[in-house]
Design an enzyme around this catalytic site. Structure first.
Site, PDB file in Angstrom:
ATOM      1  N   ILE A 109       0.864  -1.170   0.000  1.00 26.29           N
ATOM      2  CA  ILE A 109       0.000   0.000   0.000  1.00 26.29           C
ATOM      3  C   ILE A 109       0.908   1.229   0.000  1.00 26.29           C
ATOM      4  CG2 ILE A 109      -1.748   1.267   1.296  1.00 26.29           C
ATOM      5  CD1 ILE A 109      -2.912  -1.261   0.281  1.00 26.29           C
ATOM      6  N   CYS A 133     -13.219   0.549  -3.699  1.00 30.44           N
ATOM      7  CA  CYS A 133     -12.224  -0.095  -4.537  1.00 30.44           C
ATOM      8  C   CYS A 133     -12.980  -1.187  -5.287  1.00 30.44           C
ATOM      9  CB  CYS A 133     -11.042  -0.621  -3.715  1.00 30.44           C
ATOM     10  SG  CYS A 133     -11.504  -1.612  -2.281  1.00 30.44           S
TER      11      CYS A 133
END
Lengths: 214, 214
Positions: A109, A133
């Site tokens: 991430i 997402c």
């Protein structure tokens, strides 16, 4: 979306101001319209902040009822035509922060991207805002987790919420990212947002938090 | 609780009106105070409606920051002294609807009690409101499930949300109760609430839904 009786003038004023439907479709229910289909993993993060998995075409009437100003989209893939047309036609601003969705241990991430997304999320000019997402589990969970840390939630509660949405797909790398995320790096940005919002520099702005209405 | 810069007069006015802290403690974070400990299974159902498991003493500063007007408590056991003193000192109204918590197949969710609780939940005079039982899974999940049906959520989304909070403790009997719950039985109550709220009969009240603020 809660039922409420009000004077006609007040209602008209609100329609002028917002011009779109209320959240969650409760009024629609009373009006006898059909069922609403929330996106998968839909939830309310906070006032004016929602989260979910990728909205399919069937979910768009529900999403429409949220009266969104913005969407934070955390995938690298281009927005499909139907979703792009939806946000365009509603005047919803799309903020895309492409984060790779590959499986651990190959996923990392990116901290800077999460910080950019947090800046958008914290700016109330962008509310009501929807974060999504693909599944509403990992990338969305990381962003919401960092937001909760900014809200000073203890880590066990941040993780409990992450796990509630991720279920058996939870990733230890996501939890580690959230744990390691240093909220102090956001403080300067927060002040920047606030003061830019009012355009009046540190002397003219005042850092407060918005209260829940009754 | 979202950060927002405002004029000092506006802020003062809001403090006079509310007199208590905002939700979620974001302002506290900026002020550098300590961590907040949300109750287990805490979540936001909708604007002004929260849900959770039983709030332990450590959770009370967080609950305090929600600025609640009411609590819907769904267990039969008396409220513990520390929680009772908390709600009393904050002027929070406690609505107790005792539902037995024993395990299936011996548990039956009483429909009339859920309807009574829904009437409290729908009345915005009681907001912000917190729903809780012991774990925030079964009794709370049934009440929220019926609320979602009133909002016209499709059953698969109602169940998805129930399962998210109940996890591996999900009960088929709860899902059956929610599925069988006939929302039309609530419609008369809803109108009654609205019109009692304004005390002016069907001609004077107007059934609208509250919009999300931006």
């Amino acid at each position: 979306m809660i039922l409420e009786a009000r004077g006609e003038e007040e209602v008209k004023g609100e329609w002028r101001r917002r011009g779109r439907g209320g959240a969650f479709g409760f009024g629609r229910s009373v009006a006898g319209e059909g069922l609403l289909f929330p996106p998968s993993n839909f939830g309310m993060v906070d006032r004016g902040i929602y989260r979910c998995g990728f909205p399919a075409p069937d979910n768009l009437p529900f999403v429409d009822a949220l009266g969104l100003r913005s969407v934070v989209y955390l995938c690298q893939e281009p927005y499909p035509d139907v979703n792009a047309e939806f946000v365009r036609s509603r005047g919803i601003r799309l903020f895309q922060f492409g984060i790779e969705g590959s499986k651990e241990p190959f996923v990392t991430i990116p901290k800077d991207t999460i910080m950019d997304a947090l800046r958008v999320l914290l700016d109330i000019r962008n509310h009501p805002i929807l974060i999504h997402c693909k599944r509403g589990k990992h990338r969305t969970g990381c962003l919401v987790g960092c937001f909760r840390k900014l809200q000073r939630w203890c880590l066990s509660s941040v993780f409990e919420e992450y796990l509630r949405y991720a279920g058996d797909k939870a990733r230890i790398s996501d939890l580690q990212f959230v744990e390691m995320f240093d909220v102090s790096c956001m403080m300067q940005s927060i002040h920047g947002i606030i003061y830019r919002y009012h355009g009046c520099g540190p002397q003219g702005g005042r850092l407060v938090y918005r209260q829940e209405d009754g």
